[in-house]
Design a protein around this motif. Structure first.
Motif, mmCIF file in Angstrom:
data_model
loop_
_atom_site.group_PDB
_atom_site.id
_atom_site.type_symbol
_atom_site.label_atom_id
_atom_site.label_comp_id
_atom_site.label_asym_id
_atom_site.label_seq_id
_atom_site.Cartn_x
_atom_site.Cartn_y
_atom_site.Cartn_z
ATOM 1 N N ARG A 49 7.188 3.047 0.863
ATOM 2 C CA ARG A 49 6.765 1.676 0.577
ATOM 3 C C ARG A 49 5.293 1.595 0.963
ATOM 4 N NH1 ARG A 49 8.811 -3.451 4.030
ATOM 5 N NH2 ARG A 49 7.310 -4.911 3.224
ATOM 6 N N ARG B 165 1.891 -1.126 1.098
ATOM 7 C CA ARG B 165 1.300 -2.464 0.992
ATOM 8 C C ARG B 165 -0.202 -2.271 1.035
ATOM 9 N NH1 ARG B 165 5.011 -2.643 4.768
ATOM 10 N NH2 ARG B 165 3.584 -3.053 6.466
ATOM 11 N N GLU C 202 2.565 -4.759 -3.249
ATOM 12 C CA GLU C 202 3.628 -4.065 -2.537
ATOM 13 C C GLU C 202 4.319 -3.188 -3.559
ATOM 14 O OE1 GLU C 202 7.571 -5.066 0.074
ATOM 15 O OE2 GLU C 202 5.747 -6.231 0.422
#
Length: 161
Positions: free
Chosen positions: A101, A103, A128
Motif C-alpha cells: 500500500r 500513500r 492511495e
C-alpha cells in the motif's frame, strides 16, 4: 566470528534489503505513472507497465476499471489538455509480502492550449494505491485520488448525446 558469518544476521539483513528494495520499487512505480502521464500522452503502450489488467482507478470525477477503461480515460485527458505536469512525492509504502500500500501527495498542472501555458487548471491531493508484485514487477491494482484543492477553471463535464 565476524558479523556477516552469523546466519541469523545475514538472514535479517537479506530481509531488510528486500523490504527496502520493495519500498523503492513501489515508490518508483508511482513516479513512473506520473512521468508517463506527461511524457507518453500520445499512446497507451505504457499502461501495462504500470497497471494490472484489472486495475480500478477512482477520481473525484469518475471511476475507471481495467486497462480498456483506463485507455478511454487517457484519451479523454489527451483531448481535454494539450500538456500536463504531474508531481508525486512523500511516498509512504507499507509492504506485506507480494502486496503493498502506498500513500503519496500528488499535484498536477493541466494546460489546455500549448500556446497559452499561463491558462491552466491545477489540482493537488493525496493518492492511495494498492500494488501487487507480478512476474513483470510491481503494478498498481487500485488507485484512489483524494482531491484537496484546485485552482483555475475545471474542464466542463462532458455530457452524452
Amino acid at each position: 566470528m565476524s558479523l556477516l558469518e552469523d546466519d541469523a544476521t545475514v538472514a535479517a539483513l537479506r530481509d531488510q534489503l528486500r523490504l527496502l528494495n520493495d519500498r523503492l520499487e513501489v515508490a518508483q512505480l508511482c513516479d513512473r505513472y506520473v512521468m508517463h502521464l506527461d511524457k507518453d500522452r500520445s499512446h497507451d503502450a505504457w499502461l501495462d507497465s504500470v497497471f494490472t489488467d484489472d486495475v480500478h482507478l477512482t477520481f473525484p470525477f469518475g471511476e475507471f476499471k481495467g486497462i480498456e477503461g483506463l485507455a478511454g480515460f487517457q484519451e479523454m485527458a489527451r483531448t481535454t489538455f494539450a500538456r500536463t505536469h504531474h508531481l508525486c512525492a512523500n511516498h509512504v509504502v507499507e509492504v506485506d509480502g507480494d502486496t503493498a500500500r502506498v500513500r503519496s501527495h500528488l499535484m498536477a498542472v493541466h494546460v489546455r492550449d500549448s500556446d497559452e501555458p499561463a491558462g491552466h487548471f491545477d489540482i493537488g491531493g493525496h493518492l492511495e494505491a494498492e500494488t501487487v508484485r507480478t512476474a513483470r514487477g510491481w503494478r498498481i491494482r487500485r488507485f484512489v485520488f483524494d482531491l484537496v484543492w484546485q485552482s483555475g477553471q475545471a474542464p466542463a463535464a462532458k455530457t452524452g448525446s
